[in-house]
Design a protein around this motif. Sequence first.
Motif, PDB file in Angstrom:
ATOM      1  N   LEU A 209      45.727 -36.059 -41.133  1.00 54.51           N
ATOM      2  CA  LEU A 209      47.108 -35.329 -41.722  1.00 54.51           C
ATOM      3  C   LEU A 209      47.416 -34.152 -41.220  1.00 54.51           C
ATOM      4  CD1 LEU A 209      46.384 -36.333 -45.312  1.00 54.51           C
ATOM      5  CD2 LEU A 209      47.787 -37.721 -43.835  1.00 54.51           C
ATOM      6  N   GLY A 210      48.578 -33.863 -40.538  1.00 52.01           N
ATOM      7  CA  GLY A 210      48.961 -32.810 -40.062  1.00 52.01           C
ATOM      8  C   GLY A 210      48.143 -32.153 -39.056  1.00 52.01           C
ATOM      9  N   HIS A 211      47.373 -32.763 -38.222  1.00 50.44           N
ATOM     10  CA  HIS A 211      46.475 -32.130 -37.515  1.00 50.44           C
ATOM     11  C   HIS A 211      47.006 -31.812 -36.051  1.00 50.44           C
ATOM     12  CE1 HIS A 211      45.989 -36.306 -35.732  1.00 50.44           C
ATOM     13  NE2 HIS A 211      45.637 -35.734 -34.852  1.00 50.44           N
ATOM     14  N   LEU A 212      48.272 -32.052 -35.735  1.00 53.66           N
ATOM     15  CA  LEU A 212      49.057 -31.852 -34.432  1.00 53.66           C
ATOM     16  C   LEU A 212      50.123 -30.864 -34.808  1.00 53.66           C
ATOM     17  CD1 LEU A 212      49.508 -35.375 -33.177  1.00 53.66           C
ATOM     18  CD2 LEU A 212      47.950 -33.450 -32.091  1.00 53.66           C
ATOM     19  N   ALA A 213      50.081 -29.763 -34.114  1.00 50.93           N
ATOM     20  CA  ALA A 213      51.120 -28.677 -34.095  1.00 50.93           C
ATOM     21  C   ALA A 213      51.614 -28.467 -32.936  1.00 50.93           C
ATOM     22  CB  ALA A 213      50.500 -27.472 -35.022  1.00 50.93           C
ATOM     23  N   ILE A 214      53.091 -27.885 -32.705  1.00 47.17           N
ATOM     24  CA  ILE A 214      53.612 -27.396 -31.701  1.00 47.17           C
ATOM     25  C   ILE A 214      53.714 -26.170 -31.773  1.00 47.17           C
ATOM     26  CG2 ILE A 214      55.691 -27.840 -30.286  1.00 47.17           C
ATOM     27  CD1 ILE A 214      55.837 -30.746 -30.813  1.00 47.17           C
ATOM     28  N   LEU A 215      53.196 -25.175 -30.829  1.00 45.99           N
ATOM     29  CA  LEU A 215      53.748 -23.890 -30.723  1.00 45.99           C
ATOM     30  C   LEU A 215      54.447 -23.236 -29.833  1.00 45.99           C
ATOM     31  CD1 LEU A 215      49.841 -23.136 -31.185  1.00 45.99           C
ATOM     32  CD2 LEU A 215      51.241 -23.094 -33.188  1.00 45.99           C
TER      33      LEU A 215
ATOM     34  N   ILE B 247      53.774 -19.076 -32.094  1.00 48.78           N
ATOM     35  CA  ILE B 247      54.212 -19.600 -33.453  1.00 48.78           C
ATOM     36  C   ILE B 247      54.338 -21.053 -33.802  1.00 48.78           C
ATOM     37  CG2 ILE B 247      56.615 -19.207 -33.500  1.00 48.78           C
ATOM     38  CD1 ILE B 247      56.597 -17.961 -36.315  1.00 48.78           C
ATOM     39  N   ARG B 248      53.934 -21.757 -34.726  1.00 51.48           N
ATOM     40  CA  ARG B 248      54.027 -23.047 -35.107  1.00 51.48           C
ATOM     41  C   ARG B 248      55.556 -23.443 -35.737  1.00 51.48           C
ATOM     42  NH1 ARG B 248      50.285 -24.718 -39.398  1.00 51.48           N
ATOM     43  NH2 ARG B 248      52.121 -24.106 -40.741  1.00 51.48           N
ATOM     44  N   VAL B 249      56.243 -24.313 -35.006  1.00 53.23           N
ATOM     45  CA  VAL B 249      57.319 -24.777 -35.283  1.00 53.23           C
ATOM     46  C   VAL B 249      57.466 -26.289 -35.826  1.00 53.23           C
ATOM     47  CG1 VAL B 249      58.488 -22.980 -33.984  1.00 53.23           C
ATOM     48  CG2 VAL B 249      58.094 -25.235 -32.942  1.00 53.23           C
ATOM     49  N   PHE B 250      56.342 -26.891 -35.640  1.00 59.03           N
ATOM     50  CA  PHE B 250      56.371 -28.459 -35.778  1.00 59.03           C
ATOM     51  C   PHE B 250      55.021 -28.756 -36.168  1.00 59.03           C
ATOM     52  CE2 PHE B 250      56.713 -32.995 -34.966  1.00 59.03           C
ATOM     53  CZ  PHE B 250      57.778 -33.304 -35.877  1.00 59.03           C
ATOM     54  N   ARG B 251      55.032 -29.600 -37.081  1.00 55.81           N
ATOM     55  CA  ARG B 251      53.499 -30.320 -37.718  1.00 55.81           C
ATOM     56  C   ARG B 251      53.486 -31.585 -37.835  1.00 55.81           C
ATOM     57  NH1 ARG B 251      49.277 -27.195 -41.330  1.00 55.81           N
ATOM     58  NH2 ARG B 251      48.337 -26.848 -39.338  1.00 55.81           N
TER      59      ARG B 251
ATOM     60  N   ALA C 276      63.957 -23.402 -30.998  1.00 55.05           N
ATOM     61  CA  ALA C 276      63.107 -24.611 -31.101  1.00 55.05           C
ATOM     62  C   ALA C 276      63.437 -25.283 -32.543  1.00 55.05           C
ATOM     63  CB  ALA C 276      61.533 -24.119 -31.148  1.00 55.05           C
ATOM     64  N   ARG C 277      63.569 -24.304 -33.417  1.00 60.67           N
ATOM     65  CA  ARG C 277      63.910 -24.871 -34.808  1.00 60.67           C
ATOM     66  C   ARG C 277      65.314 -25.498 -34.923  1.00 60.67           C
ATOM     67  NH1 ARG C 277      59.928 -23.733 -38.345  1.00 60.67           N
ATOM     68  NH2 ARG C 277      58.438 -22.028 -38.026  1.00 60.67           N
TER      69      ARG C 277
ATOM     70  N   ARG D 187      64.629 -28.413 -22.907  1.00 60.34           N
ATOM     71  CA  ARG D 187      65.598 -27.587 -23.162  1.00 60.34           C
ATOM     72  C   ARG D 187      64.934 -26.237 -22.711  1.00 60.34           C
ATOM     73  NH1 ARG D 187      66.595 -31.848 -25.602  1.00 60.34           N
ATOM     74  NH2 ARG D 187      68.742 -32.446 -26.415  1.00 60.34           N
ATOM     75  N   GLY D 188      63.995 -25.864 -21.846  1.00 59.59           N
ATOM     76  CA  GLY D 188      63.545 -24.802 -21.419  1.00 59.59           C
ATOM     77  C   GLY D 188      62.663 -24.052 -22.054  1.00 59.59           C
ATOM     78  N   ILE D 189      62.160 -24.738 -23.102  1.00 58.16           N
ATOM     79  CA  ILE D 189      61.381 -24.049 -24.086  1.00 58.16           C
ATOM     80  C   ILE D 189      59.620 -24.445 -23.780  1.00 58.16           C
ATOM     81  CG2 ILE D 189      60.343 -23.635 -26.573  1.00 58.16           C
ATOM     82  CD1 ILE D 189      63.392 -24.162 -27.061  1.00 58.16           C
ATOM     83  N   GLU D 190      58.821 -23.370 -23.536  1.00 58.44           N
ATOM     84  CA  GLU D 190      57.756 -23.655 -23.330  1.00 58.44           C
ATOM     85  C   GLU D 190      56.783 -23.899 -24.623  1.00 58.44           C
ATOM     86  OE1 GLU D 190      55.606 -23.362 -20.236  1.00 58.44           O
ATOM     87  OE2 GLU D 190      57.520 -23.147 -19.202  1.00 58.44           O
ATOM     88  N   THR D 191      56.027 -24.806 -24.590  1.00 53.10           N
ATOM     89  CA  THR D 191      55.305 -25.326 -25.857  1.00 53.10           C
ATOM     90  C   THR D 191      53.633 -25.435 -25.513  1.00 53.10           C
ATOM     91  OG1 THR D 191      55.621 -27.706 -25.053  1.00 53.10           O
ATOM     92  CG2 THR D 191      57.149 -26.599 -26.504  1.00 53.10           C
TER      93      THR D 191
END
Length: 79
Positions: free
Chosen positions: A44-50, A2-6, A59-60, A23-27
């Motif tokens: 614009l907004g082409h990068l996203a962290i899942l 799931i996308r949490v950052f763009r 993560a949020r 912090r141990g979260i796989e991305t």
Amino acid sequence: MIRVFRCSDYIEAHLVEGLLRERGIETFLQGALLQGGLGELPALGHLAILVDEADESAARRIIDAYERGELKIDEQQEG
């Protein structure tokens, strides 16, 4: 996943990705390979962290703290 950052900033995307991994979260950084191929197109907004759905809440929280400026580099730990 799931996308949490763009964002559009390659450096910021890697910074946030590093904060999560520390912090141990796989991305997964989606769109990183598009960076060189965009040319004159607006980037614009082409990068996203899942992240995995199970890690979404944590993560949020980390990203919210980052955006509030609560996560800072401790210069005494450097070097």
